[in-house]
Design an enzyme around this catalytic site. Sequence first.
Site, PDB file in Angstrom:
ATOM      1  N   GLY A   1       0.851  -1.279   0.043  1.00 42.26           N
ATOM      2  CA  GLY A   1       0.074  -0.013   0.122  1.00 42.26           C
ATOM      3  C   GLY A   1       0.808   1.159  -0.135  1.00 42.26           C
ATOM      4  O   GLY A   1       0.398   2.398  -0.344  1.00 42.26           O
ATOM      5  N   HIS A   2       2.230   1.360   0.226  1.00 42.53           N
ATOM      6  CA  HIS A   2       2.771   2.297   0.204  1.00 42.53           C
ATOM      7  C   HIS A   2       4.187   2.365  -0.499  1.00 42.53           C
ATOM      8  O   HIS A   2       5.149   2.003  -0.113  1.00 42.53           O
ATOM      9  CB  HIS A   2       3.523   2.554   1.704  1.00 42.53           C
ATOM     10  N   MET A   3       3.904   2.664  -1.779  1.00 44.77           N
ATOM     11  CA  MET A   3       3.094   3.145  -2.497  1.00 44.77           C
ATOM     12  C   MET A   3       2.719   2.132  -3.614  1.00 44.77           C
ATOM     13  O   MET A   3       3.541   1.432  -4.161  1.00 44.77           O
ATOM     14  CB  MET A   3       3.306   4.391  -3.444  1.00 44.77           C
TER      15      MET A   3
ATOM     16  N   LEU B   1       7.637   2.347  -1.373  1.00 44.46           N
ATOM     17  CA  LEU B   1       8.647   3.033  -0.766  1.00 44.46           C
ATOM     18  C   LEU B   1       8.733   3.048   0.944  1.00 44.46           C
ATOM     19  O   LEU B   1       7.439   2.972   1.345  1.00 44.46           O
ATOM     20  CB  LEU B   1       8.464   4.713  -0.811  1.00 44.46           C
TER      21      LEU B   1
END
Length: 183
Positions: free
Chosen positions: A66-68, A73
Site C-alpha cells: 500500500g505504500h505506494m 517506498l
Amino acid sequence: MPRRPPILDFSEFDLNQIVADIEVIRQYNRQRYEMEQLTAVCFEDHKRRICVGYKDVTPNEFWVRGHMPGMPLMPGVIMCEAAAQLASYYTHRYGLMDGALIGFGGLEDVRFRGIVRPGDRLVIMAQLLKIRKQMLTCEFQGYTNQNRVCEGILIGIPLPVEQLMEGAATLPEPDSSPDAQTG
C-alpha cells in the site's frame, strides 16, 4: 537543518560482523512479527555510546502493498521506528535506563533525504546523547548504499508496562494465522 556529519565512518565497522542477531535482539526488544524493524546489530562502541544495526528490507514488508502501489517506498515513520528499536536494544542490553519498555517520547529535527525500497539494506547508526532515569536522547542516521536517507533526534521514555498490561487483558487475541500476517 544543515546536514550533520556522519555519526561513524563506514570504515569503522563491518556489516558482516554480527554483534547481535534477531534472536539476541528479541531478548531486549518486545516488537514481533511485522513490527520487528531490525535484522542485526553489527557494531557497539560503549565509550562513544554508538551502535550500528540494519534492517534488510524484503518484498514481504507489511507496507509494501500500500505504500505506494506499484512503487513501494519504506515509510519515514518506519525508518524512525527502526532507529528507535536500535536505541532501545542498546539501552536495554546495557541497563542504561530504568523501565522494562522504552517508548517514543518524541522526534526532533527529522529529515528524509532519500528512499528505501524492498531489496535495500537500511543501515542505522545511533549515538546516545543523554541518558537520564526517565528519558534518553539519541541522534540517528539511516543509510542505503552509504547514502544518507534519514536523520534526526529521538527521545525515548520508559512506559508503564504493568498499567499497559492491565488494558491489554481486555483486548481480543490477534489473529496469528499466516494470512493475517501477510496482509
